[in-house]
Design an enzyme around this catalytic site. Structure first.
Site, PDB file in Angstrom:
ATOM      1  N   HIS A  10       0.855  -1.194   0.000  1.00  0.00           N
ATOM      2  CA  HIS A  10       0.000   0.000   0.000  1.00  0.00           C
ATOM      3  C   HIS A  10       0.888   1.239   0.000  1.00  0.00           C
ATOM      4  O   HIS A  10       1.958   1.244   0.625  1.00  0.00           O
ATOM      5  CB  HIS A  10      -0.926  -0.006   1.220  1.00  0.00           C
ATOM      6  CG  HIS A  10      -2.018   1.017   1.120  1.00  0.00           C
ATOM      7  ND1 HIS A  10      -1.794   2.348   1.405  1.00  0.00           N
ATOM      8  CD2 HIS A  10      -3.310   0.915   0.729  1.00  0.00           C
ATOM      9  CE1 HIS A  10      -2.931   3.009   1.195  1.00  0.00           C
ATOM     10  NE2 HIS A  10      -3.863   2.163   0.776  1.00  0.00           N
TER      11      HIS A  10
ATOM     12  N   GLU B  91      -4.121   2.052  -7.365  1.00  0.00           N
ATOM     13  CA  GLU B  91      -4.530   3.168  -6.506  1.00  0.00           C
ATOM     14  C   GLU B  91      -3.638   4.370  -6.794  1.00  0.00           C
ATOM     15  O   GLU B  91      -2.520   4.446  -6.265  1.00  0.00           O
ATOM     16  CB  GLU B  91      -4.364   2.804  -5.022  1.00  0.00           C
ATOM     17  CG  GLU B  91      -5.254   1.715  -4.525  1.00  0.00           C
ATOM     18  CD  GLU B  91      -5.499   1.815  -3.007  1.00  0.00           C
ATOM     19  OE1 GLU B  91      -6.674   1.897  -2.627  1.00  0.00           O
ATOM     20  OE2 GLU B  91      -4.529   1.832  -2.235  1.00  0.00           O
TER      21      GLU B  91
HETATM   22  P1  13P Z   1      -9.889   6.201   0.389  1.00  0.00           P
HETATM   23  O1  13P Z   1     -10.979   5.314  -0.142  1.00  0.00           O
HETATM   24  O2  13P Z   1     -10.141   6.700   1.784  1.00  0.00           O
HETATM   25  O3  13P Z   1      -9.539   7.311  -0.568  1.00  0.00           O
HETATM   26  O4  13P Z   1      -8.574   5.279   0.516  1.00  0.00           O
HETATM   27  C1  13P Z   1      -8.230   4.450  -0.519  1.00  0.00           C
HETATM   28  C2  13P Z   1      -7.220   3.479  -0.036  1.00  0.00           C
HETATM   29  O5  13P Z   1      -6.104   3.837   0.295  1.00  0.00           O
HETATM   30  C3  13P Z   1      -7.628   2.076   0.056  1.00  0.00           C
HETATM   31  O6  13P Z   1      -6.528   1.235   0.253  1.00  0.00           O
END
Ligand code: 13P
Length: 256
Positions: free
Chosen positions: A100, A170
């Site tokens: 992450h 992400e």
């Molecule tokens: P948010 O949905 O709070 O923007 O975070 C995304 C995230 O980091 C999920 O791993």
């Protein structure tokens, strides 16, 4: 749901929330109630590790998979504060978020991430491998960033095991933001992620690999992202600990 249709997958990354077990149990039971009514959506909840054991050992856990938010790559030994994939497997965990951006920010490198991915795969657990650029530039250099993250994080993985990996795209700038990435661009990025995997592990494997999107998803935008972004699911942060919002999100996704 048609027999040959893949289930959509919604992963709730609770991050370091909530601060009390009682509240965690409350959120979990509400989500479980909704999850048991879904027909085409699989829910994975990744709470803080303290709660993982509690949820993973609960007998009524069936509609939900329990995941961890991190793991160490060694199996056991003198590694103070770490948890191994064997330990996770032994308590019934079947998914682990790896790489992450919040952990990359704490110093986790692609090299470390690749070892974690491998340790998890060897244990028969699905790594949810997070990749994403910090910013977008007009020259498209973010594509190189993404490509090298994917290549290096999967450097130790084999064709035999790649099918177990769940990719989570992400874009770092969308995490915690107000708005997600435009679904049309999410679709392009998911294609790009699959293209890199195809170059490494072949077209067939790439087509089988699940690609999720994460960053500012909520009950309002979830179905558009799945529909127009053509992703296999979502990695949800904030909205995953907001019970009313998450319940609506699950219903909306299930209706897609
Ligand atoms: P948010 O949905 O709070 O923007 O975070 C995304 C995230 O980091 C999920 O791993």
């Amino acid at each position: 749901m048609k027999k040959d249709m893949k289930k959509k997958i919604i992963v709730g990354n609770w991050k370091m929330n909530p601060i009390a077990l009682k509240e965690a149990m409350k959120i979990f039971s509400s989500v479980r109630r909704t999850a048991s009514k879904l027909s085409s959506t699989h829910v994975v909840i990744c709470p803080p590790l303290l709660y993982v054991q509690k949820f993973a050992s609960s007998r009524a856990v069936s509609p939900i998979s329990i995941g961890a938010q991190n793991v160490f790559f060694e199996e056991q030994g003198h590694f103070t504060g770490e948890i191994s994939s064997s330990m996770l497997k032994n308590i019934g965990v079947n998914h682990v978020i790896v790489g992450h951006s919040e952990r990359r920010e704490m110093g986790e490198t692609d090299e470390i991430i690749s070892k974690k991915v491998q340790a998890v795969l060897e244990m028969g657990i699905h790594p949810i491998l997070c990749v994403g650029e910090k910013e977008r530039d007009v020259h498209g250099l973010y594509l190189d960033v993404l490509k090298s993250q994917i290549k290096n994080s999967l450097a130790k993985t084999t064709k035999k095991l790649i099918g177990q990996v769940i990719m989570a795209y992400e874009p770092v700038w969308a995490i915690g933001a107000k708005e997600p990435m435009d679904p049309a661009i999410i679709q392009e990025m998911a294609i790009f992620v699959r293209k890199v995997i195809s170059d490494m592990f072949g077209h067939e494997n790439a087509m089988k690999t699940l690609v999720l999107y994460g960053g500012a998803t909520n009950f309002r935008n979830a179905s558009d992202i799945i529909n127009l972004g053509k992703v296999d699911g979502l990695l949800v942060g904030r909205e995953s600990v907001n019970v009313p919002g998450f319940v609506e999100l699950l219903k909306a996704v299930d209706a897609v």
